[in-house]
Design a protein around this motif. Structure first.
Motif, mmCIF file in Angstrom:
data_model
loop_
_atom_site.group_PDB
_atom_site.id
_atom_site.type_symbol
_atom_site.label_atom_id
_atom_site.label_comp_id
_atom_site.label_asym_id
_atom_site.label_seq_id
_atom_site.Cartn_x
_atom_site.Cartn_y
_atom_site.Cartn_z
ATOM 1 N N LYS A 61 3.037 -0.590 -7.813
ATOM 2 C CA LYS A 61 1.688 -0.995 -7.422
ATOM 3 C C LYS A 61 1.737 -1.895 -6.199
ATOM 4 C CE LYS A 61 -2.513 -3.096 -9.283
ATOM 5 N NZ LYS A 61 -3.122 -3.752 -10.463
ATOM 6 N N ALA A 62 2.704 -2.847 -6.197
ATOM 7 C CA ALA A 62 2.841 -3.725 -5.031
ATOM 8 C C ALA A 62 3.207 -2.926 -3.791
ATOM 9 C CB ALA A 62 3.901 -4.790 -5.310
ATOM 10 N N ALA A 95 -0.900 0.306 1.657
ATOM 11 C CA ALA A 95 -2.322 0.338 2.000
ATOM 12 C C ALA A 95 -2.657 -0.743 3.018
ATOM 13 C CB ALA A 95 -3.168 0.159 0.733
ATOM 14 N N ALA A 96 -2.054 -1.956 2.823
ATOM 15 C CA ALA A 96 -2.296 -3.026 3.784
ATOM 16 C C ALA A 96 -1.723 -2.670 5.154
ATOM 17 C CB ALA A 96 -1.675 -4.330 3.275
ATOM 18 N N GLU A 131 0.147 -1.229 -2.611
ATOM 19 C CA GLU A 131 -0.737 -2.195 -1.958
ATOM 20 C C GLU A 131 -0.209 -2.565 -0.577
ATOM 21 O OE1 GLU A 131 -0.993 -5.419 -4.669
ATOM 22 O OE2 GLU A 131 -2.440 -4.408 -6.002
ATOM 23 N N ARG A 132 1.134 -2.745 -0.466
ATOM 24 C CA ARG A 132 1.695 -3.063 0.848
ATOM 25 C C ARG A 132 1.488 -1.908 1.816
ATOM 26 N NH1 ARG A 132 5.972 -5.188 -2.256
ATOM 27 N NH2 ARG A 132 7.220 -3.320 -1.866
ATOM 28 N N LYS A 139 -3.970 -0.137 6.679
ATOM 29 C CA LYS A 139 -5.194 -0.791 7.151
ATOM 30 C C LYS A 139 -4.931 -1.542 8.447
ATOM 31 C CE LYS A 139 -8.851 -3.958 5.672
ATOM 32 N NZ LYS A 139 -9.312 -4.864 4.588
#
Length: 287
Positions: A180-181, A187-188, A184-185, A191
């Protein structure tokens, strides 16, 4: 129920054994150090063991799951007698822990029965978990009744309002948390990359917008200039026609005057001829 427990700490013990030579008197310690003593000291020292990366990953994967706790609550009434909690799906390890069931303001003084519909290996079952009445008992503590989603809460008797509160527990292993991390990384990072791309494209877009606006202004100026030129040509053509008409006017008036004089002359000739003919006829009749 999954409980949050800390990961076991990985400790490395380094033990150095002391030879008998270390306990000798000070005068003996001043003796020269021979190679045999060095070998004995090296052999007596405990080896330093470090866990391999694969073993560390295996230990991390075997670590107990981490539990995330979320507040749960719902209300039942005569309008909404059933509320379902489907959960997050088959791949999610989760549990629903009920704490309290209580009646709200305005509940009539009748029995209110709450039943829970859940899934078992034999199928769906219905279990009454609370029976309340405002004049006798308005709230009950369930002591952490643990349910596995999906479950349905059903107000089988009474009109409520009846409120249920508890906790929604979701277990996440370290590998799932790491995945998950990582997501998220990523995705960040995506972005941030999109923001950088947008920031890089902004000057180009502004320049393109400015060029487009300039092209529009130029086209409008060209249309305006063409309209003005056309208006000038029309005005020039009109004035030329007016001058031509003014030049034609005397000629036309002269032609009209000549035509009128010719008509008068022809009329006078016809009149004179008619008079002469009348005279001859009169003379002939007298003779």
């Amino acid at each position: 129920m999954w409980l949050a427990t800390p990961l076991p700490a990985l400790s490395v013990a380094v033990v150095f054994s002391r030879g008998e030579e270390a306990q000798a008197p000070e005068e003996e310690s001043a003796a020269p150090l021979h190679m045999e003593h060095l070998a004995a000291t090296e052999e007596s020292a405990a080896p330093l063991h470090m866990e391999a990366p694969e073993e560390a990953q295996a230990a991390a994967s075997e670590a107990p799951p981490r539990t995330n706790s979320f507040l749960f609550g719902c209300g039942l009434s005569a309008i909404t007698r059933k509320v379902s909690f489907p959960g997050g799906g088959d791949d999610l390890r989760e549990q629903l822990t009920l704490r309290t069931v209580s009646l709200g303001l305005g509940a009539p003084d009748v029995l209110h029965v709450l039943e829970v519909l859940g899934e078992t290996q034999e199928g769906t079952i219905r279990v009454p978990v609370a029976t309340l009445r405002p004049s006798l008992l308005t709230s009950v503590y369930l002591g952490g009744l643990e349910l596995t989603p999906p479950v349905t809460f059903w107000l089988t008797a009474g009109t409520g309002p009846l409120y249920i509160s508890g906790q929604h527990l979701v277990a996440i292993t370290e590998s799932e948390a790491a995945a998950k991390a990582l997501v998220e990384r990523e995705a960040a990072a995506a972005k941030a990359s999109a923001e950088r791309l947008a920031a890089a494209k902004a000057p180009v877009e502004r320049e393109a917008a400015a060029s487009k606006a300039a092209a529009k202004r130029e086209a409008a100026a060209k249309r305006k200039a063409a309209f003005k030129a056309s208006a000038k040509r029309k005005a020039a053509s009109k004035s030329s026609a007016e001058r031509l008409a003014a030049a034609k006017a005397p000629v036309e008036r002269e032609a009209a005057a000549s035509k009128a004089a010719a008509k008068r002359e022809a009329a006078a000739k016809r009149k004179a001829a008619f008079k002469a003919l009348a005279k001859r006829e009169a003379a002939a009749s007298k003779a």
